[in-house]
Motif scaffolding. Structure first.
Motif, PDB file in Angstrom:
ATOM      1  N   TRP A  44       0.841  -1.204   0.000  1.00 38.51           N
ATOM      2  CA  TRP A  44       0.000   0.000   0.000  1.00 38.51           C
ATOM      3  C   TRP A  44       0.875   1.252   0.000  1.00 38.51           C
ATOM      4  O   TRP A  44       0.630   2.189  -0.755  1.00 38.51           O
ATOM      5  N   ASN A  47       2.563   1.931  -3.258  1.00 38.63           N
ATOM      6  CA  ASN A  47       1.595   2.534  -4.180  1.00 38.63           C
ATOM      7  C   ASN A  47       1.384   4.009  -3.863  1.00 38.63           C
ATOM      8  O   ASN A  47       1.295   4.840  -4.773  1.00 38.63           O
ATOM      9  N   LEU A  48       1.316   4.344  -2.591  1.00 38.22           N
ATOM     10  CA  LEU A  48       1.157   5.741  -2.182  1.00 38.22           C
ATOM     11  C   LEU A  48       2.311   6.585  -2.722  1.00 38.22           C
ATOM     12  O   LEU A  48       2.105   7.695  -3.217  1.00 38.22           O
ATOM     13  N   HIS A  51       2.375   8.393  -6.157  1.00 34.98           N
ATOM     14  CA  HIS A  51       1.545   9.579  -6.389  1.00 34.98           C
ATOM     15  C   HIS A  51       2.338  10.848  -6.108  1.00 34.98           C
ATOM     16  O   HIS A  51       3.327  10.840  -5.372  1.00 34.98           O
ATOM     17  N   GLN A  69      -8.484   3.135  -4.006  1.00 34.10           N
ATOM     18  CA  GLN A  69      -7.447   2.129  -3.761  1.00 34.10           C
ATOM     19  C   GLN A  69      -6.527   2.493  -2.597  1.00 34.10           C
ATOM     20  O   GLN A  69      -5.787   1.644  -2.116  1.00 34.10           O
ATOM     21  N   LEU A  70      -6.563   3.739  -2.132  1.00 31.99           N
ATOM     22  CA  LEU A  70      -5.714   4.158  -1.016  1.00 31.99           C
ATOM     23  C   LEU A  70      -6.492   4.364   0.285  1.00 31.99           C
ATOM     24  O   LEU A  70      -5.903   4.626   1.323  1.00 31.99           O
ATOM     25  N   MET A  75      -4.459   5.009   5.587  1.00 28.60           N
ATOM     26  CA  MET A  75      -4.718   6.409   5.248  1.00 28.60           C
ATOM     27  C   MET A  75      -5.357   7.127   6.424  1.00 28.60           C
ATOM     28  O   MET A  75      -5.025   8.280   6.705  1.00 28.60           O
TER      29      MET A  75
END
Length: 88
Positions: A44, A47-48, A51, A69-70, A75
């Motif tokens: 996760w 992936n963050l 961005h 997706q986040l 989060m």
């Protein structure tokens, strides 16, 4: 996945974002929680990091909607901003 190498790489990427503000939010979040993450949580976070910093910071402070997706517990934890050291 070599966990130790992955975490070292993520720590570096977390603290070398390009702005002091992004470093404080993203790097501080990693420093506080990264060592305890599961493999899924590490993915996760990877992936963050794909961005833009402006978007990640906006999600953390609640000024932009978070992509589906986040969304989730990580989060929500990031949105607490209790890991930001104003003196760093």
């Amino acid at each position: 996945m070599d966990r130790e190498k992955t975490l070292k790489r993520l720590q570096f990427r977390s603290w070398h974002r390009g702005t002091r503000e992004a470093d404080a939010i993203i790097g501080g979040f990693f420093d506080k929680y990264g060592a305890t993450w599961t493999d899924e949580e590490i993915i996760w976070f990877e992936n963050l990091l794909e961005h833009d910093d402006v978007d990640v910071m906006a999600w953390a402070i609640g000024t932009q909607p978070i992509p589906d997706q986040l969304q989730g517990p990580q989060m929500e934890c990031m949105k607490q901003l209790d890991f930001v050291d104003p003196y760093k």
